[in-house]
Design an enzyme around this catalytic site. Structure first.
Site, PDB file in Angstrom:
ATOM      1  N   LEU A 104       2.697   6.763  -0.762  1.00 18.57           N
ATOM      2  CA  LEU A 104       1.370   6.227  -1.097  1.00 18.57           C
ATOM      3  C   LEU A 104       1.529   4.806  -1.637  1.00 18.57           C
ATOM      4  O   LEU A 104       2.638   4.388  -1.954  1.00 18.57           O
ATOM      5  CB  LEU A 104       0.721   7.151  -2.131  1.00 18.57           C
ATOM      6  CG  LEU A 104       0.306   8.514  -1.541  1.00 18.57           C
ATOM      7  CD1 LEU A 104       0.174   9.564  -2.634  1.00 18.57           C
ATOM      8  CD2 LEU A 104      -0.974   8.378  -0.738  1.00 18.57           C
ATOM      9  N   PRO A 105       0.434   4.044  -1.773  1.00 16.20           N
ATOM     10  CA  PRO A 105       0.598   2.646  -2.194  1.00 16.20           C
ATOM     11  C   PRO A 105       1.215   2.466  -3.588  1.00 16.20           C
ATOM     12  O   PRO A 105       2.188   1.728  -3.741  1.00 16.20           O
ATOM     13  CB  PRO A 105      -0.825   2.086  -2.130  1.00 16.20           C
ATOM     14  CG  PRO A 105      -1.544   2.976  -1.155  1.00 16.20           C
ATOM     15  CD  PRO A 105      -0.940   4.338  -1.333  1.00 16.20           C
ATOM     16  N   LYS A 160       2.833  -5.495  -6.966  1.00 15.43           N
ATOM     17  CA  LYS A 160       2.953  -4.245  -7.734  1.00 15.43           C
ATOM     18  C   LYS A 160       4.420  -3.930  -8.061  1.00 15.43           C
ATOM     19  O   LYS A 160       4.756  -3.521  -9.171  1.00 15.43           O
ATOM     20  CB  LYS A 160       2.302  -3.128  -6.898  1.00 15.43           C
ATOM     21  CG  LYS A 160       2.554  -1.699  -7.285  1.00 15.43           C
ATOM     22  CD  LYS A 160       3.631  -0.973  -6.489  1.00 15.43           C
ATOM     23  CE  LYS A 160       3.552  -0.990  -5.007  1.00 15.43           C
ATOM     24  NZ  LYS A 160       4.617  -0.311  -4.309  1.00 15.43           N
ATOM     25  N   LYS A 196      14.802   0.953  -6.690  1.00 13.13           N
ATOM     26  CA  LYS A 196      13.875   0.297  -5.748  1.00 13.13           C
ATOM     27  C   LYS A 196      13.214  -0.911  -6.431  1.00 13.13           C
ATOM     28  O   LYS A 196      13.082  -1.988  -5.828  1.00 13.13           O
ATOM     29  CB  LYS A 196      12.817   1.302  -5.282  1.00 13.13           C
ATOM     30  CG  LYS A 196      11.721   0.725  -4.417  1.00 13.13           C
ATOM     31  CD  LYS A 196      12.186   0.305  -3.027  1.00 13.13           C
ATOM     32  CE  LYS A 196      11.076  -0.435  -2.286  1.00 13.13           C
ATOM     33  NZ  LYS A 196      11.460  -0.893  -0.965  1.00 13.13           N
TER      34      LYS A 196
HETATM   35  P1  NDP Z   1      -0.287   1.063   3.431  1.00 11.22           P
HETATM   36  O1  NDP Z   1      -1.310   0.411   2.585  1.00 11.22           O
HETATM   37  O2  NDP Z   1      -0.062   0.557   4.817  1.00 11.22           O
HETATM   38  O3  NDP Z   1      -0.593   2.628   3.568  1.00 11.22           O
HETATM   39  C1  NDP Z   1      -0.996   3.425   2.515  1.00 11.22           C
HETATM   40  C2  NDP Z   1      -1.436   4.768   3.059  1.00 11.22           C
HETATM   41  O4  NDP Z   1      -1.789   5.613   1.969  1.00 11.22           O
HETATM   42  C3  NDP Z   1      -2.656   4.694   3.981  1.00 11.22           C
HETATM   43  O5  NDP Z   1      -2.452   5.557   5.060  1.00 11.22           O
HETATM   44  C4  NDP Z   1      -3.790   5.223   3.088  1.00 11.22           C
HETATM   45  O6  NDP Z   1      -4.805   5.902   3.819  1.00 11.22           O
HETATM   46  C5  NDP Z   1      -3.018   6.234   2.278  1.00 11.22           C
HETATM   47  N1  NDP Z   1      -3.722   6.589   1.058  1.00 11.22           N
HETATM   48  C6  NDP Z   1      -4.196   5.767   0.084  1.00 11.22           C
HETATM   49  N2  NDP Z   1      -4.782   6.478  -0.877  1.00 11.22           N
HETATM   50  C7  NDP Z   1      -4.706   7.778  -0.506  1.00 11.22           C
HETATM   51  C8  NDP Z   1      -5.154   8.988  -1.062  1.00 11.22           C
HETATM   52  N3  NDP Z   1      -5.812   9.003  -2.229  1.00 11.22           N
HETATM   53  N4  NDP Z   1      -4.905  10.145  -0.389  1.00 11.22           N
HETATM   54  C9  NDP Z   1      -4.228  10.133   0.782  1.00 11.22           C
HETATM   55  N5  NDP Z   1      -3.788   9.011   1.365  1.00 11.22           N
HETATM   56  C10 NDP Z   1      -4.026   7.850   0.734  1.00 11.22           C
HETATM   57  O7  NDP Z   1       1.069   1.028   2.586  1.00 11.22           O
HETATM   58  P2  NDP Z   1       2.585   1.045   3.117  1.00 11.22           P
HETATM   59  O8  NDP Z   1       2.760   2.167   4.065  1.00 11.22           O
HETATM   60  O9  NDP Z   1       2.985  -0.341   3.506  1.00 11.22           O
HETATM   61  O10 NDP Z   1       3.346   1.351   1.745  1.00 11.22           O
HETATM   62  C11 NDP Z   1       3.410   2.650   1.168  1.00 11.22           C
HETATM   63  C12 NDP Z   1       4.475   2.614   0.066  1.00 11.22           C
HETATM   64  O11 NDP Z   1       5.747   2.285   0.647  1.00 11.22           O
HETATM   65  C13 NDP Z   1       4.188   1.553  -1.021  1.00 11.22           C
HETATM   66  O12 NDP Z   1       4.566   2.046  -2.267  1.00 11.22           O
HETATM   67  C14 NDP Z   1       5.079   0.389  -0.584  1.00 11.22           C
HETATM   68  O13 NDP Z   1       5.413  -0.428  -1.668  1.00 11.22           O
HETATM   69  C15 NDP Z   1       6.276   1.136  -0.002  1.00 11.22           C
HETATM   70  N6  NDP Z   1       7.058   0.387   0.995  1.00 11.22           N
HETATM   71  C16 NDP Z   1       6.435  -0.359   1.969  1.00 11.22           C
HETATM   72  C17 NDP Z   1       7.205  -1.048   2.897  1.00 11.22           C
HETATM   73  C18 NDP Z   1       6.569  -1.874   3.985  1.00 11.22           C
HETATM   74  O14 NDP Z   1       7.288  -2.655   4.646  1.00 11.22           O
HETATM   75  N7  NDP Z   1       5.276  -1.746   4.268  1.00 11.22           N
HETATM   76  C19 NDP Z   1       8.673  -1.014   2.854  1.00 11.22           C
HETATM   77  C20 NDP Z   1       9.221  -0.131   1.850  1.00 11.22           C
HETATM   78  C21 NDP Z   1       8.434   0.523   0.939  1.00 11.22           C
HETATM   79  P3  NDP Z   1      -6.094   5.112   4.422  1.00 11.22           P
HETATM   80  O15 NDP Z   1      -5.524   4.122   5.405  1.00 11.22           O
HETATM   81  O16 NDP Z   1      -6.879   6.216   5.052  1.00 11.22           O
HETATM   82  O17 NDP Z   1      -6.757   4.433   3.262  1.00 11.22           O
END
Ligand code: NDP
Length: 287
Positions: free
Chosen positions: A69-70, A242, A174
């Site tokens: 999750l974010p 963050k 991390k």
């Molecule tokens: P995104 O913003 O692309 O995706 C977040 C996802 O979480 C979306 O699918 C969103 O759904 C879902 N979500 C948000 N709130 C809820 C909720 N209450 N219930 C269920 N689902 C929810 O983020 P990333 O995938 O980029 O990042 C996710 C994590 O991974 C973060 O902590 C980030 O720091 C980490 N990360 C990211 C990297 C990257 O390159 N992107 C690399 C390594 C780590 P919806 O779209 O429907 O709102």
């Protein structure tokens, strides 16, 4: 671990969607549900995932829950919601892959442990490209035997799996990685700004500095998109902000002067470009 165990995947974003695809490719039964955007659910259903009507059903129908999750906020509002907690049983396992804070990870673990649920603190590195190729690095905190038990699942998404300590240690290492990555990103943008001013070709910069003491992963992997001023995410700047905030908060008392300064820069740029790639920090220095 048995390949036919059912995995419930929460957080189908830039990282979660390709990671979930790799689990299906590796033969796992995948449960998904829609939060706001149903496109990833439809995509995964095409590949064989099972759609559940709610996160509560997803947890109830799964042996293992994976969440990415974010931020801490969503970790808390989803993983500690009544909807989820009511469905937990002592046979279930949580593999928590968000880049959150060590404190939130420990809080989730305490509550889950109290219910007999085994938890791994397993954030990842490697970006969306690594998530697509299944070549992520996992920084796993928790019981070493549980890491071993969950290894086949993590290997469907990752190339390297490190056991880094107890619960909270995954999130901690991390945050340390992100502290460096955030600084290296702005440093690479400054290097490019200077190279452009001094008319040094980018390929030469990459090759020579890439093989000298100034080399970094960011310089090697992000310079092309900086040259193109292509700030499509990727990894959103708000998420990097963050991560640096977690590092600065964990250190406490202004103990990280450089990271604190860089955090202010990310905050400034986030006002306009928070949802763009974190390399948009380069706008501070590139003309
Ligand atoms: P995104 O913003 O692309 O995706 C977040 C996802 O979480 C979306 O699918 C969103 O759904 C879902 N979500 C948000 N709130 C809820 C909720 N209450 N219930 C269920 N689902 C929810 O983020 P990333 O995938 O980029 O990042 C996710 C994590 O991974 C973060 O902590 C980030 O720091 C980490 N990360 C990211 C990297 C990257 O390159 N992107 C690399 C390594 C780590 P919806 O779209 O429907 O709102």
């Amino acid at each position: 671990m048995n390949r036919r165990q059912r995995i419930g995947f929460i957080g189908l974003g830039a990282m979660g969607l390709p990671m979930a695809k790799n689990l299906i490719k590796n033969g796992y039964i995948l449960n998904v549900s829609t939060y706001r955007n149903r496109t990833p659910v439809d995509e995964l259903k095409e590949l064989g995932a099972v759609e559940q009507n709610s996160v509560s059903e997803l947890v109830s129908e799964s042996d293992i829950v994976i969440s990415i999750l974010p931020t801490d906020r969503e970790m808390e509002s989803v993983l500690l919601s009544g909807e989820v907690l009511d469905q937990l049983t002592s046979e279930k396992i949580l593999i928590e892959m968000t880049s959150g804070s060590p404190a939130m990870m420990k809080k989730v673990n305490e509550i889950y442990k109290g219910m007999g649920v085994r938890v791994l603190d397993a954030p990842v590195s490697g970006g969306t490209a690594g998530a697509e190729k299944g070549t992520l690095t996992v920084m796993a905190g928790g019981d070493a035997k549980l890491v071993e038990e969950c290894k086949p699942i993590m290997e469907a998404m990752a190339e390297k799996i490190y056991v880094v300590g107890q619960i909270g240690a995954g999130k901690a290492i991390k945050a340390i990685n992100q502290l460096l990555a955030s600084i290296h990103m702005i440093a690479s943008a400054e290097a490019l700004a200077l190279a452009e001013k001094l008319e040094i070709e980018t390929d030469i910069l990459k090759k020579v500095v890439g093989n000298s003491s100034g080399a970094s992963w960011m310089l090697e992997n992000k310079i092309d998109s900086l040259v193109e001023r292509n700030f499509n995410p990727g990894f959103k700047l708000n998420l990097m902000k963050k991560d640096v905030q977690i590092a600065v908060d964990e250190a406490g008392n202004d103990k990280l002067p450089l990271a604190s300064y860089v955090l202010d820069l990310y905050k400034e740029v986030a006002n306009q470009d928070g949802e763009r790639d974190f390399s948009a920090i380069g706008k501070k220095v590139l003309v």
